[in-house]
Scaffold this motif. Structure first.
Motif, PDB file in Angstrom:
ATOM      1  N   GLY B 301       0.797  -1.025   0.006  1.00 40.76           N
ATOM      2  CA  GLY B 301      -0.082   0.075  -0.054  1.00 40.76           C
ATOM      3  C   GLY B 301       0.689   1.467  -0.013  1.00 40.76           C
ATOM      4  N   ASN B 305       1.251   4.348  -2.905  1.00 38.51           N
ATOM      5  CA  ASN B 305       1.082   5.930  -2.381  1.00 38.51           C
ATOM      6  C   ASN B 305       2.256   6.756  -2.988  1.00 38.51           C
ATOM      7  OD1 ASN B 305      -1.324   5.829  -1.141  1.00 38.51           O
ATOM      8  ND2 ASN B 305      -0.289   5.402   0.868  1.00 38.51           N
ATOM      9  N   ASP B 308       2.994   6.919  -9.162  1.00 39.17           N
ATOM     10  CA  ASP B 308       1.778   7.176 -10.260  1.00 39.17           C
ATOM     11  C   ASP B 308       1.531   5.972 -11.014  1.00 39.17           C
ATOM     12  OD1 ASP B 308       1.411   9.393  -8.751  1.00 39.17           O
ATOM     13  OD2 ASP B 308       2.793  10.362 -10.288  1.00 39.17           O
ATOM     14  N   SER B 311      -2.320   2.809  -9.837  1.00 38.93           N
ATOM     15  CA  SER B 311      -3.383   3.428  -9.282  1.00 38.93           C
ATOM     16  C   SER B 311      -3.374   2.978  -7.774  1.00 38.93           C
ATOM     17  CB  SER B 311      -4.657   3.328  -9.614  1.00 38.93           C
ATOM     18  OG  SER B 311      -5.786   3.863  -8.958  1.00 38.93           O
ATOM     19  N   ASN B 312      -3.416   3.775  -6.913  1.00 38.22           N
ATOM     20  CA  ASN B 312      -3.755   3.325  -5.521  1.00 38.22           C
ATOM     21  C   ASN B 312      -4.893   2.509  -5.380  1.00 38.22           C
ATOM     22  OD1 ASN B 312      -2.957   3.473  -2.590  1.00 38.22           O
ATOM     23  ND2 ASN B 312      -3.854   5.398  -2.400  1.00 38.22           N
ATOM     24  N   TYR B 313      -5.989   2.723  -6.054  1.00 37.01           N
ATOM     25  CA  TYR B 313      -7.053   1.933  -6.098  1.00 37.01           C
ATOM     26  C   TYR B 313      -7.027   0.461  -6.144  1.00 37.01           C
ATOM     27  CZ  TYR B 313      -9.379   6.754  -6.074  1.00 37.01           C
ATOM     28  OH  TYR B 313      -9.936   7.686  -5.683  1.00 37.01           O
ATOM     29  N   LEU B 314      -5.713   0.213  -6.728  1.00 36.61           N
ATOM     30  CA  LEU B 314      -5.313  -1.017  -7.098  1.00 36.61           C
ATOM     31  C   LEU B 314      -4.846  -1.897  -6.033  1.00 36.61           C
ATOM     32  CD1 LEU B 314      -4.459  -0.870 -10.855  1.00 36.61           C
ATOM     33  CD2 LEU B 314      -6.610  -2.163  -9.787  1.00 36.61           C
ATOM     34  N   ASN B 315      -4.435  -1.162  -4.793  1.00 37.41           N
ATOM     35  CA  ASN B 315      -4.005  -1.581  -3.707  1.00 37.41           C
ATOM     36  C   ASN B 315      -4.327  -3.255  -3.328  1.00 37.41           C
ATOM     37  OD1 ASN B 315      -2.781  -2.239  -1.303  1.00 37.41           O
ATOM     38  ND2 ASN B 315      -3.850  -0.648  -0.025  1.00 37.41           N
ATOM     39  N   GLY B 316      -5.691  -3.392  -3.418  1.00 36.70           N
ATOM     40  CA  GLY B 316      -6.342  -4.444  -2.981  1.00 36.70           C
ATOM     41  C   GLY B 316      -5.881  -5.593  -3.962  1.00 36.70           C
ATOM     42  N   THR B 317      -5.846  -5.272  -5.350  1.00 39.41           N
ATOM     43  CA  THR B 317      -5.576  -6.067  -6.369  1.00 39.41           C
ATOM     44  C   THR B 317      -3.954  -6.618  -6.108  1.00 39.41           C
ATOM     45  OG1 THR B 317      -6.742  -4.919  -7.893  1.00 39.41           O
ATOM     46  CG2 THR B 317      -5.077  -6.585  -8.913  1.00 39.41           C
TER      47      THR B 317
END
Lengths: 507, 342
Positions: B301, B305, B308, B311-317
């Motif tokens: 994670g 952060n 770039d 995407s930070n939204y892909l942390n879970g992936t």
């Protein structure tokens, strides 16, 4: 077709098979052939290489060198049970059934009959019912495997093999867990299979059975092929000698008379618990008390209740002269009372762990120093146990599941003895182990008793009950029907009590 | 013959040493690799401030995962930890706010709140344990149930919104998260303490051995004079206690609790345990691996952060991929024992 010889051509032949696991050789140029319509027994001590040879014959292992010939043609058997398609079926000792599924589902597992794309349940049920009727097994195709006894599960395995048109059926100690009656039923089935031309490989440590059922016998010792002979040319005694390579005169140790005035260490009165009804008996210091009876007669249930493994409904237990409340297993152990299970693979040992954690698990509090486990003490305990019980491991770091049955049993014995019990209950001390290890265990039990430890031996093998016990309690349907001493301890007498033909008034 | 045995011994010992090293090294190497990637993407990754931040963030999941290691080693599973943390945080805040009149806004109130948190954690763990052992319900189902219960309780307490800690208490309590000792924030010290205690407990005591034995084969454990129900219940209590500690250091961070507090912590904790090499079906636990697992998850994670590129939204992936790869690696490791398969 070879009309020149009287014997039909072999279905499967193993020719000069050798096998090593890593650097450790297990089989040395062993040959064996199985002909249609014969029972070919494979005998040898634990670790002689029987299991390995069976697994090679059924494709579960590849030989390191040598050939497998199927119908005279050299072949490589497909791995992981796929040899079933060629008609070679191995029935494992630890049965290979889906416990939560029904008999019918198990028999047809992987080749379910279909009609119009759906399972043809009716057709399969009828087929299975037919097979069950033929074998004389009183279970329904819709029974769940988990609800069956071990003997019934064994029969289901055979039904499964038969339904797959097996040409060769390889069975690893099929009778080890069967009662005499069940064994008879089983043998009748084997005869039928023979008549239909199936070749049967049969591994057993019960040499009388081998003599009775086998046509030919192959003997292995330390991975070497010793001999293949016609069964009629061998006696159980000569078989045992060929297996161990020496005279086996003293299978049972000399019997030391028990001191009839020794103090009582365990007195059980009017014990009632699930599966047992109004059981009373007593045990003296230094005595070996046998518990005989048919499988399911409640022998194990009695001692599971006494040792805190099962709840007690009513009754009193006096331990070393004073009455005790129902014990937990730990408190029983601390009081000097230990129970050694007959089910060493499911209840006795952690098969995926090494020898050390297994050895000390039962007596672990003894190894705790300043809240931590004393690993040095554990190590020296293992060294001691390996010496005392003659546990032989290919390498001390292997997991216990890879030890042979006899070595597992010795380790289990060592595990229980680690807490220095004064009363030991040994349930089926020699189930599925070879004659050499049996002899060691009998001598060990006798030595324990001579030291003043009291031993209860629960066994379905009458010779061993007769050979080592001072007194014998016989159970039937949850009750003790007789307690025999001296000359009354013989097969006839025990059988009559066990079968309910005779009953002693014990109260 | 003796010669052969001796050389076998040696071979076995080398093999053993190798396999032990490999298993501990796997997650450690993965973490090292992540750190190198982080550094290459942005040298600020290894700044002292970021590393401290990373350790502090991983403390929550790490502490909970230490408890989860015990539960999983003994053959159980606890899905309720995230909700439990939220519920404990909520009750703790309510209790402290109400204690202001009697105890003031000083240290006593905070200590009182922490005491309550610990009692709640122990109690919640005991409930999970008792329902699985005495109630004989599958751990998965029990903790799925309590997960829902705790989550809805905190929503109810907060009336669908947010529970906020009294402003003055927040001032007293704040240093527990934001201050430190010897350059390390307090949460990291708690993490270290819990990790050391957990390691000792699992690897050096009879209790740890019992957990392993139960996870390996419950029947054998029972026949080996182990009080299976008690040991299993204790693993859930240890889990509850760990959740309490995590909550105690979490509350001063935001000074509030809401329905979204601790969401998915249970999955991150379980993931940390599995990445660390503990076997999900029980019988084999590694605290050291769990710590590394927690660090790996937080580091992913953190790296996202910093860059770039993804995407930070892909942390879970990324976390999901790491979990799956970790388990795949564990399995290929088991293949070393293939030739002696019985």
């Amino acid at each position: 077709m070879d009309f020149g010889t009287s014997a039909p051509a072999a279905i499967v032949e193993a020719v000069n098979i050798s096998k090593s696991f890593g650097p450790v050789p297990v089989l040395f140029s062993v040959s064996m052939d199985i002909r249609p319509g014969e029972v070919h027994a494979l005998i040898g001590e634990n670790g002689a290489g029987k299991s390995t040879l069976m697994k090679i014959l059924s494709g579960f292992h590849d030989p390191t060198s040598g050939q497998i010939r199927l119908d005279g043609k050299q072949t490589t058997l497909p791995p992981n049970g796929a040899a079933e398609k060629l008609g070679i079926v191995l029935i494992h000792q630890e049965l290979n059934l889906a416990e939560q599924m029904t008999v019918e589902e198990n028999v047809f597992l992987g080749r379910e009959a279909r009609s119009n794309g759906f399972l043809d349940r009716k057709g399969m049920r009828e087929a299975v019912q037919g097979l069950l009727d033929e074998i004389g097994l009183e279970i329904s195709p819709t029974d769940r495997i988990s609800d069956l006894t071990i003997a019934q599960k064994q029969m289901v395995e055979i039904v499964k093999a038969v339904s797959r048109n097996a040409r060769i059926l390889i069975m690893d100690e099929p009778t080890a867990v069967l009662t005499e009656e069940e064994t008879e039923v089983f043998f009748r089935q084997v005869e039928k299979l023979k008549e239909s031309g199936v070749g049967i490989v049969f591994v057993s440590h019960k040499l009388n059975e081998v003599k009775a059922i086998a046509d030919r016998i192959t003997i292995l010792r330390d991975g070497q092929w010793i001999d293949t002979r016609l069964s009629r040319d061998l006696t159980p005694d000569t078989m045992a000698q060929m297996m161990v390579g020496r005279e086996l005169s003293d299978l049972y140790p000399p019997m030391h008379e028990a001191d009839v005035d020794a103090e009582m260490v365990l007195e059980v009165q009017n014990l009632r618990a699930p599966g047992i009804d109004d059981v009373s008996f007593s045990l003296r210091k230094g005595e070996i008390l046998g518990f005989s009876g048919l499988i399911g007669s409640g022998r194990t249930a009695v001692f599971e209740a006494v040792c805190g493994l099962a709840p007690i409904d009513s009754g009193t237990i006096r331990l070393f002269g004073s009455e005790t409340a129902p014990l937990s297993v730990a408190r029983a152990r601390d009081a000097g009372l230990a129970y050694l299970t007959k089910d060493r693979k499911e209840k006795g040992l952690l098969l995926d762990k090494k020898m050390q954690p297994n050895l000390t698990l039962f007596a672990l509090p003894k190894f705790v120093k300043n809240f931590a486990i004393d690993k040095k003490a554990e190590e020296s305990a293992l060294e001691r146990a390996i010496r005392r019980f003659d546990v032989r491991a290919r390498d001390p770091g292997i997991t216990v599941g890879k030890l042979s049955g006899g070595n597992q049993q010795k380790l289990l014995l060592a595990k229980i003895m680690e807490c220095d019990p004064r009363i030991v209950i040994i349930d089926e001390p020699t189930r599925g182990i070879d004659v050499g290890t049996k002899q060691q265990i009998y001598h060990f039990i006798a030595a324990l008793a001579a030291e003043g430890v009291s031993v209860v031996v629960i066994s379905s093998e009458m010779p061993e009950i007769i050979g080592i016990c001072h007194r014998v309690a016989v159970m039937r349907e949850g009750r003790i029907t007789g307690i025999l001493t001296g000359d009354h301890i013989n097969e006839n007498e025990i059988m009559r009590y066990a079968a309910g033909l005779k009953r002693e008034d014990l109260h | 013959m003796t010669m052969m045995t001796a050389s076998d011994d040696k071979a076995a010992k080398t093999a053993k040493r190798f396999s032990v090293d490999f298993k501990t090294l796997g997650p450690a190497l993965a973490l090292l690799l992540l750190c190198i990637i982080g550094f290459l993407l942005n040298p600020a990754f290894v700044s002292e401030g970021n590393l401290t931040n990373l350790l502090t963030r991983s403390a929550f999941i790490g502490i909970i995962a230490v408890g989860a290691t015990f539960v999983i080693t003994a053959g159980g599973i606890d899905l309720s930890v995230g909700s439990m943390a939220a519920a404990i945080a909520g009750v703790m805040i309510i209790v402290m706010n109400n204690a202001v009149e009697t105890l003031g806004t000083g240290v006593p109130t905070v200590l009182f709140g922490c005491g309550i948190a610990i009692l709640l954690g122990i109690g919640a763990g005991w409930i999970n344990g008792a329902l699985t052992t005495r109630g004989k319900i599958e751990a998965f189902i029990v903790t799925l149930g309590t997960m829902g219960i705790y989550r809805s309780l905190v929503t109810y307490f907060a009336d669908g919104g947010t529970l906020s800690l009294n402003f003055d208490i927040r001032g007293t309590y704040r240093p527990v998260y934001y201050d430190g000792f010897l350059g390390l924030p307090f949460p990291v010290w708690v993490f270290i303490g819990v990790a050391i205690c957990g390691w000792l407990l699992l690897n050096r005591t009879a209790f740890g051995r019992y957990c392993t034995a139960i996870g390996s084969n419950e029947a054998v454990a029972k026949y080996s004079a182990i009080n299976v129900d008690r040991v299993k219940t204790l693993t859930y209590i240890i889990q509850g206690l760990c959740v309490s500690f995590a909550t105690i250091i979490y509350v001063p961070r935001l000074g509030s609790a809401s329905a979204s507090t601790g969401v998915l912590w249970e999955l991150e904790a379980i993931a940390a345990v599995i990445i660390g090499g503990t076997v999900l079906k029980g019988g084999y636990g590694r605290i050291g691996g769990t710590i590394l697992g927690a660090l790996i998850l937080t580091t992913i994670g953190n790296i996202l952060n910093f860059t770039d590129m993804i995407s930070n939204y892909l942390n879970g992936t990324m976390q999901g991929l790491i979990i799956i790869v970790a388990v795949l690696l564990q399995r290929s490791d088991w293949k070393f024992g293939r030739n002696s398969k019985s």
